[in-house]
Scaffold this motif. Structure first.
Motif, PDB file in Angstrom:
ATOM      1  N   ASP A   1     -80.755  -3.806 -18.877  1.00 33.32           N
ATOM      2  CA  ASP A   1     -82.010  -4.135 -19.551  1.00 33.32           C
ATOM      3  C   ASP A   1     -83.217  -4.093 -18.619  1.00 33.32           C
ATOM      4  N   LYS A   2     -83.039  -4.516 -17.369  1.00 28.80           N
ATOM      5  CA  LYS A   2     -84.176  -4.515 -16.439  1.00 28.80           C
ATOM      6  C   LYS A   2     -84.710  -3.104 -16.219  1.00 28.80           C
ATOM      7  N   ILE A   3     -83.803  -2.151 -16.112  1.00 30.01           N
ATOM      8  CA  ILE A   3     -84.233  -0.761 -15.935  1.00 30.01           C
ATOM      9  C   ILE A   3     -84.875  -0.241 -17.214  1.00 30.01           C
ATOM     10  N   LEU A   4     -84.346  -0.631 -18.354  1.00 32.84           N
ATOM     11  CA  LEU A   4     -84.910  -0.203 -19.634  1.00 32.84           C
ATOM     12  C   LEU A   4     -86.335  -0.709 -19.817  1.00 32.84           C
ATOM     13  N   VAL A   5     -86.652  -1.889 -19.294  1.00 30.14           N
ATOM     14  CA  VAL A   5     -88.017  -2.412 -19.360  1.00 30.14           C
ATOM     15  C   VAL A   5     -88.957  -1.505 -18.560  1.00 30.14           C
ATOM     16  N   TRP A   6     -88.488  -1.058 -17.395  1.00 24.62           N
ATOM     17  CA  TRP A   6     -89.294  -0.134 -16.589  1.00 24.62           C
ATOM     18  C   TRP A   6     -89.487   1.197 -17.322  1.00 24.62           C
ATOM     19  N   VAL A   7     -88.427   1.691 -17.930  1.00 22.42           N
ATOM     20  CA  VAL A   7     -88.512   2.966 -18.663  1.00 22.42           C
ATOM     21  C   VAL A   7     -89.479   2.830 -19.837  1.00 22.42           C
ATOM     22  N   ALA A   8     -89.458   1.669 -20.495  1.00 15.56           N
ATOM     23  CA  ALA A   8     -90.391   1.431 -21.600  1.00 15.56           C
ATOM     24  C   ALA A   8     -91.827   1.540 -21.109  1.00 15.56           C
ATOM     25  N   ASP A   9     -92.109   0.939 -19.951  1.00 14.36           N
ATOM     26  CA  ASP A   9     -93.460   1.014 -19.399  1.00 14.36           C
ATOM     27  C   ASP A   9     -93.830   2.443 -19.020  1.00 14.36           C
ATOM     28  N   ILE A  10     -92.852   3.218 -18.574  1.00 11.58           N
ATOM     29  CA  ILE A  10     -93.137   4.617 -18.234  1.00 11.58           C
ATOM     30  C   ILE A  10     -93.595   5.384 -19.470  1.00 11.58           C
ATOM     31  N   TYR A  11     -92.898   5.194 -20.579  1.00 10.53           N
ATOM     32  CA  TYR A  11     -93.309   5.851 -21.822  1.00 10.53           C
ATOM     33  C   TYR A  11     -94.687   5.353 -22.271  1.00 10.53           C
ATOM     34  N   ILE A  12     -94.904   4.053 -22.179  1.00 11.83           N
ATOM     35  CA  ILE A  12     -96.173   3.479 -22.638  1.00 11.83           C
ATOM     36  C   ILE A  12     -97.340   4.016 -21.829  1.00 11.83           C
ATOM     37  N   PHE A  13     -97.229   3.963 -20.495  1.00 14.11           N
ATOM     38  CA  PHE A  13     -98.360   4.356 -19.659  1.00 14.11           C
ATOM     39  C   PHE A  13     -98.470   5.859 -19.464  1.00 14.11           C
ATOM     40  N   SER A  14     -97.512   6.602 -20.013  1.00 16.52           N
ATOM     41  CA  SER A  14     -97.672   8.057 -20.018  1.00 16.52           C
ATOM     42  C   SER A  14     -98.821   8.468 -20.937  1.00 16.52           C
ATOM     43  N   LEU A  15     -99.119   7.626 -21.922  1.00 17.49           N
ATOM     44  CA  LEU A  15    -100.193   7.955 -22.867  1.00 17.49           C
ATOM     45  C   LEU A  15    -101.577   7.916 -22.214  1.00 17.49           C
ATOM     46  N   PRO A  16    -101.950   6.828 -21.519  1.00 18.12           N
ATOM     47  CA  PRO A  16    -103.261   6.866 -20.851  1.00 18.12           C
ATOM     48  C   PRO A  16    -103.345   7.919 -19.751  1.00 18.12           C
ATOM     49  N   VAL A  17    -102.232   8.197 -19.067  1.00 14.06           N
ATOM     50  CA  VAL A  17    -102.252   9.244 -18.045  1.00 14.06           C
ATOM     51  C   VAL A  17    -102.492  10.599 -18.714  1.00 14.06           C
ATOM     52  N   ALA A  18    -101.851  10.819 -19.856  1.00 16.98           N
ATOM     53  CA  ALA A  18    -102.086  12.062 -20.606  1.00 16.98           C
ATOM     54  C   ALA A  18    -103.544  12.171 -21.022  1.00 16.98           C
ATOM     55  N   LEU A  19    -104.131  11.047 -21.431  1.00 19.42           N
ATOM     56  CA  LEU A  19    -105.542  11.061 -21.820  1.00 19.42           C
ATOM     57  C   LEU A  19    -106.447  11.460 -20.664  1.00 19.42           C
ATOM     58  N   ILE A  20    -106.063  11.088 -19.459  1.00 19.90           N
ATOM     59  CA  ILE A  20    -106.857  11.490 -18.295  1.00 19.90           C
ATOM     60  C   ILE A  20    -106.922  13.005 -18.194  1.00 19.90           C
ATOM     61  N   THR A  21    -105.791  13.672 -18.462  1.00 18.26           N
ATOM     62  CA  THR A  21    -105.787  15.140 -18.411  1.00 18.26           C
ATOM     63  C   THR A  21    -106.532  15.735 -19.594  1.00 18.26           C
ATOM     64  N   TYR A  22    -106.359  15.141 -20.776  1.00 17.47           N
ATOM     65  CA  TYR A  22    -106.998  15.688 -21.982  1.00 17.47           C
ATOM     66  C   TYR A  22    -108.511  15.500 -21.987  1.00 17.47           C
ATOM     67  N   LEU A  23    -108.969  14.420 -21.362  1.00 17.74           N
ATOM     68  CA  LEU A  23    -110.392  14.078 -21.430  1.00 17.74           C
ATOM     69  C   LEU A  23    -111.170  14.382 -20.147  1.00 17.74           C
ATOM     70  N   ILE A  24    -110.465  14.453 -19.018  1.00 18.75           N
ATOM     71  CA  ILE A  24    -111.193  14.581 -17.752  1.00 18.75           C
ATOM     72  C   ILE A  24    -110.747  15.788 -16.921  1.00 18.75           C
ATOM     73  N   THR A  25    -109.505  15.768 -16.429  1.00 17.25           N
ATOM     74  CA  THR A  25    -109.118  16.785 -15.440  1.00 17.25           C
ATOM     75  C   THR A  25    -109.007  18.196 -16.024  1.00 17.25           C
ATOM     76  N   TYR A  26    -108.433  18.337 -17.237  1.00 20.47           N
ATOM     77  CA  TYR A  26    -108.325  19.675 -17.827  1.00 20.47           C
ATOM     78  C   TYR A  26    -109.699  20.222 -18.225  1.00 20.47           C
ATOM     79  N   PRO A  27    -110.550  19.422 -18.904  1.00 20.32           N
ATOM     80  CA  PRO A  27    -111.912  19.908 -19.167  1.00 20.32           C
ATOM     81  C   PRO A  27    -112.678  20.212 -17.881  1.00 20.32           C
TER      82      PRO A  27
END
Length: 214
Positions: free
Chosen positions: A124-150
Motif C-alpha cells: 500500500d505504501k508504494i501504491l500511495v506513491w504511484v497514486a501521487d505520480i498519476y495525480i501530479f502528471s496532470l499539472p506537469v502535462a499542463l506545463i508542456t501544453y501551456l508553456i514549454t511546447y508553445p
C-alpha cells in the motif's frame, strides 16, 4: 513521510523525467483526457479559445478531485482505476480504427502488470506513491501544453533544450497566439499560474486522512 513532502518530490521527479520513456504511461493518460474533451467540445461547436480554457480547467479540477480522494482510504485504487481506464480506452480505440500502436500498447500494459503485482503483495505504501505520480502528471502535462511546447513553437531553436516536449503534440495556447500582439505562451503562463493555485493549496499540507504519514 508527510503528504506535502511526497507531493513535492513526485512533482520534481516528474518534471525532470517527463521527456523520457519512463513517463510515457503518464503522458498518455494526460493526452487521452485532452483528446476526449477536445472531441466533446468540437462536437458541441465550442469556440477554440473557450475549448482550450475549459480543457485547462477540467484538468485542474480532475487534479483537485484526485487529491481529495488521495486523502482517503481509496487512494490505493487511484492507480488501478486510471491505468485500467487508459488501457481500456486504447483497446476500444484500436478496435474502432482497426490498428494497434505497439509502443503505446506496451507503455499502457506495463503499468497494469506492475500494479497487479503491487496489489497482490499488498504494498500500500508504494501504491500511495504511484497514486501521487498519476495525480501530479496532470499539472506537469499542463506545463508542456501551456508553456514549454508553445514556447518551442514560438522559438524553434529552444526545442533542442526542451526535451520535456518529447512526443508532445498538444498546444492549448494556439487560439491566443497574437491576441493583442502577445505570444501564446505568455497567455499559457498566466493560465497555468491561475489553475495551479488551488492545486498547490490542496497539495501542500491540506490533504488529511489515510495517505498522511504513509
Amino acid at each position: 513521510m508527510r503528504s506535502e513532502e511526497r507531493a513535492g518530490i513526485v512533482f520534481a521527479v516528474l518534471l525532470f523525467l517527463w521527456g523520457t520513456v519512463v513517463c510515457d504511461p503518464f503522458r498518455i493518460f494526460a493526452r487521452y483526457l485532452i483528446r476526449v474533451s477536445d472531441r466533446a467540445f468540437r462536437f458541441v461547436g465550442m469556440p477554440d479559445i473557450v475549448s482550450c480554457i475549459l480543457m485547462t480547467v477540467l484538468i485542474c479540477l480532475l487534479t483537485l478531485i484526485l487529491l481529495k480522494i488521495s486523502g482517503t482510504r481509496f487512494v490505493i485504487f487511484i492507480p488501478c482505476a486510471i491505468a485500467a481506464a487508459c488501457l481500456g480506452g486504447f483497446t476500444v480505440w484500436g478496435f474502432v480504427k482497426g490498428e494497434v500502436y505497439v509502443p503505446e500498447a506496451c507503455a499502457l500494459a506495463v503499468p497494469v502488470i506492475i500494479l497487479i503485482a503491487l496489489y497482490l503483495l499488498k504494498l500500500d505504501k508504494i501504491l500511495v506513491w504511484v497514486a501521487d505520480i498519476y495525480i501530479f502528471s496532470l499539472p506537469v502535462a499542463l506545463i508542456t501544453y501551456l508553456i514549454t511546447y508553445p514556447l518551442s513553437r514560438a522559438f524553434p531553436a529552444a526545442e533542442k533544450f526542451l526535451y520535456i516536449n518529447r512526443n508532445c503534440d498538444v498546444d492549448l495556447t494556439y487560439p491566443f497566439e497574437g491576441l493583442a500582439g502577445i505570444p501564446g505562451f505568455v497567455f499559457g503562463i498566466f493560465l497555468f499560474v491561475i489553475v495551479s493555485l488551488p492545486v498547490i493549496y490542496l497539495a501542500m499540507g491540506k490533504r488529511k486522512g489515510v495517505s498522511e504519514g504513509r
